[in-house]
Design a protein around this motif. Structure first.
Motif, short mmCIF file in Angstrom:
data_model
loop_
_atom_site.label_atom_id
_atom_site.label_comp_id
_atom_site.label_asym_id
_atom_site.label_seq_id
_atom_site.Cartn_x
_atom_site.Cartn_y
_atom_site.Cartn_z
N GLY A 16 0.82 -1.22 0.00
CA GLY A 16 0.00 0.00 0.00
C GLY A 16 0.84 1.26 0.00
N ALA A 17 2.05 1.16 0.56
CA ALA A 17 2.96 2.31 0.58
C ALA A 17 3.68 2.50 -0.76
CB ALA A 17 3.99 2.14 1.69
N GLY A 18 3.51 1.54 -1.67
CA GLY A 18 4.06 1.71 -3.01
C GLY A 18 5.28 0.88 -3.34
N PHE A 19 5.70 -0.03 -2.45
CA PHE A 19 6.87 -0.85 -2.77
C PHE A 19 6.53 -1.88 -3.85
CE2 PHE A 19 7.88 0.82 1.42
CZ PHE A 19 9.19 1.26 1.23
N PRO A 20 7.41 -2.04 -4.86
CA PRO A 20 7.09 -2.91 -5.99
C PRO A 20 7.40 -4.39 -5.77
CG PRO A 20 9.18 -1.85 -6.39
CD PRO A 20 8.67 -1.30 -5.08
N ALA A 21 8.08 -4.72 -4.68
CA ALA A 21 8.42 -6.11 -4.37
C ALA A 21 8.75 -6.19 -2.89
CB ALA A 21 9.60 -6.58 -5.21
N LEU A 22 8.74 -7.42 -2.35
CA LEU A 22 8.97 -7.64 -0.93
C LEU A 22 9.96 -8.77 -0.73
CD1 LEU A 22 5.22 -7.61 0.24
CD2 LEU A 22 6.79 -5.66 0.17
N ALA A 23 10.63 -8.78 0.43
CA ALA A 23 11.58 -9.85 0.76
C ALA A 23 11.39 -10.23 2.22
CB ALA A 23 13.01 -9.40 0.51
N THR A 24 10.86 -11.41 2.46
CA THR A 24 10.58 -11.81 3.84
C THR A 24 11.86 -12.03 4.63
OG1 THR A 24 10.57 -14.21 3.45
CG2 THR A 24 8.52 -13.02 3.03
N PRO A 25 11.87 -11.66 5.92
CA PRO A 25 13.01 -11.94 6.78
C PRO A 25 12.73 -13.18 7.62
CG PRO A 25 11.62 -10.28 7.79
CD PRO A 25 10.91 -10.74 6.54
N SER A 26 13.64 -14.13 7.65
CA SER A 26 13.38 -15.36 8.41
C SER A 26 13.22 -15.07 9.89
CB SER A 26 14.50 -16.37 8.19
OG SER A 26 15.75 -15.88 8.65
N ALA A 27 14.01 -14.13 10.43
CA ALA A 27 13.91 -13.83 11.86
C ALA A 27 12.59 -13.16 12.19
CB ALA A 27 15.07 -12.94 12.29
N GLY A 28 12.11 -12.27 11.31
CA GLY A 28 10.83 -11.62 11.55
C GLY A 28 9.67 -12.59 11.48
N VAL A 29 9.71 -13.49 10.51
CA VAL A 29 8.66 -14.51 10.40
C VAL A 29 8.72 -15.44 11.61
CG1 VAL A 29 7.83 -16.47 9.05
CG2 VAL A 29 8.59 -14.38 7.89
N ALA A 30 9.93 -15.81 12.02
CA ALA A 30 10.08 -16.69 13.19
C ALA A 30 9.44 -16.05 14.42
CB ALA A 30 11.56 -16.96 13.45
N ALA A 31 9.69 -14.76 14.64
CA ALA A 31 9.11 -14.08 15.80
C ALA A 31 7.58 -14.08 15.73
CB ALA A 31 9.64 -12.64 15.87
N CYS A 32 7.06 -13.86 14.53
CA CYS A 32 5.61 -13.87 14.35
C CYS A 32 5.01 -15.24 14.67
CB CYS A 32 5.28 -13.47 12.91
SG CYS A 32 3.54 -13.44 12.50
N LEU A 33 5.77 -16.29 14.39
CA LEU A 33 5.29 -17.65 14.62
C LEU A 33 5.63 -18.18 16.02
CD1 LEU A 33 6.24 -19.24 11.18
CD2 LEU A 33 3.98 -18.47 11.93
N GLY A 34 6.37 -17.37 16.80
CA GLY A 34 6.69 -17.78 18.16
C GLY A 34 7.97 -18.57 18.30
N TYR A 35 8.89 -18.43 17.33
CA TYR A 35 10.16 -19.15 17.38
C TYR A 35 11.33 -18.18 17.47
CZ TYR A 35 7.56 -23.25 15.73
OH TYR A 35 6.67 -24.29 15.60
N GLU A 36 12.46 -18.68 17.95
CA GLU A 36 13.70 -17.93 17.85
C GLU A 36 14.20 -18.00 16.42
OE1 GLU A 36 15.14 -16.13 20.29
OE2 GLU A 36 13.40 -16.64 21.53
N ASP A 37 15.03 -17.05 16.04
CA ASP A 37 15.60 -17.05 14.69
C ASP A 37 16.36 -18.35 14.45
OD1 ASP A 37 16.44 -16.25 12.19
OD2 ASP A 37 18.12 -15.08 12.95
N GLY A 38 16.11 -18.97 13.32
CA GLY A 38 16.77 -20.21 12.97
C GLY A 38 16.10 -21.46 13.49
N GLN A 39 15.00 -21.30 14.24
CA GLN A 39 14.34 -22.47 14.84
C GLN A 39 12.99 -22.79 14.21
OE1 GLN A 39 15.99 -24.34 17.18
NE2 GLN A 39 17.63 -22.90 16.65
N THR A 40 12.59 -22.05 13.18
CA THR A 40 11.29 -22.29 12.56
C THR A 40 11.31 -23.58 11.74
OG1 THR A 40 11.04 -19.89 12.33
CG2 THR A 40 9.48 -21.28 11.13
N PRO A 41 10.37 -24.49 11.98
CA PRO A 41 10.30 -25.69 11.13
C PRO A 41 10.02 -25.30 9.68
CG PRO A 41 9.02 -25.98 13.14
CD PRO A 41 9.39 -24.53 13.08
N ALA A 42 10.57 -26.06 8.76
CA ALA A 42 10.43 -25.74 7.34
C ALA A 42 8.96 -25.63 6.93
CB ALA A 42 11.14 -26.80 6.50
#
Length: 247
Positions: free
Chosen positions: A40-66
């Motif tokens: 919505g802010a106008g960015f033409p592409a995105l790149a997910t961060p593994s650590a940010g996704v891990a935090a959202c899912l309740g895991y430490e960085d590097g501990q998210t199951p595949a």
């Protein structure tokens, strides 16, 4: 051309012919809601961060199951209509051919792959061979960003880390990487990296303070990502709101 094909072509095009003062800025969504905010802010592409996704899912960085990481990436991709690149760490021990197919099933058209595992740098030639298998399996369906960890896992001296990064970058580009990401590189070695690396360079940016995207571009960055900084900033804002409600 398929819709996915259109997106990967669009992502590649965003990396080409960029002027030094206009690097590609890729914010990192950690869920569908944040992805929609960035688009919505106008960015033409995105790149997910593994650590940010891990935090959202309740895991430490590097501990998210595949399985959970791929499911999270799929939710982000479904929420927006721009190209999404996914940080899939060091590949979760999955064979390159299966890794590529599972990533493509999410709808992502790019990936970030690290050259260290368990805090230890991988042998660069062995990793290049592995990247070549990823490239072969993906053909032109994925934009591959090869992360280089010499600044965070290897040499303590920045110049030596830069020299090792340049050596690794040459191997990874020859193996088919579309872009390299010497994560943690200090700004004062970016010109050295730019002079020694062929093709696009991903640089870690800052949200507040530090060089601006324009300044990083002038130092050699082709594209800028932020790791988990945006997710952590949002979490801090939420903590501040919660603290105010609890008074």
């Amino acid at each position: 051309m398929t819709r996915a094909g259109s997106k990967v072509d669009a992502l590649r095009a965003l990396h080409r012919r960029r002027s030094p003062d206009d690097p590609l800025v890729l914010p990192g969504p950690w869920d569908a809601a944040s992805a929609r905010v960035f688009v919505g802010a106008g960015f033409p592409a995105l790149a997910t961060p593994s650590a940010g996704v891990a935090a959202c899912l309740g895991y430490e960085d590097g501990q998210t199951p595949a399985d959970e990481m791929f499911a999270a990436v799929a939710r982000i991709v479904r929420a927006v209509d721009v190209p999404v690149s996914a940080d899939i760490e060091s590949g979760y021990g999955i064979a390159p051919e299966e890794l590529v197919e599972r990533l493509l099933e999410t709808g992502a058209v790019g990936c970030n792959l690290e050259d260290s595992e368990g805090g230890v740098l991988k042998d660069p030639r062995a990793h290049a061979d592995w990247l070549a298998r990823v490239r072969h399996a993906a053909a032109d369906r994925l934009f591959v960003n090869a992360r280089i960890d010499t600044f965070v896992r290897g040499e303590h001296d920045p110049k030596q880390a830069a020299e090792r990064a340049i050596e690794r970058a040459a191997l990874y580009v020859a193996a088919g990487a579309d872009c390299v990401y010497p994560i943690g590189a200090p700004t004062d070695v970016l010109p050295l990296l730019r002079s020694g690396i062929q093709g696009p360079i991903n640089v870690h940016g800052t949200v507040a303070g530090g060089p601006s995207p324009t300044e990083l571009g002038e130092l050699g960055a082709t594209r800028i990502t932020f790791g988990p900084q945006l997710q952590r900033g949002a979490a801090q804002a939420l903590r501040d709101i919660a603290a105010g409600l609890a008074r």
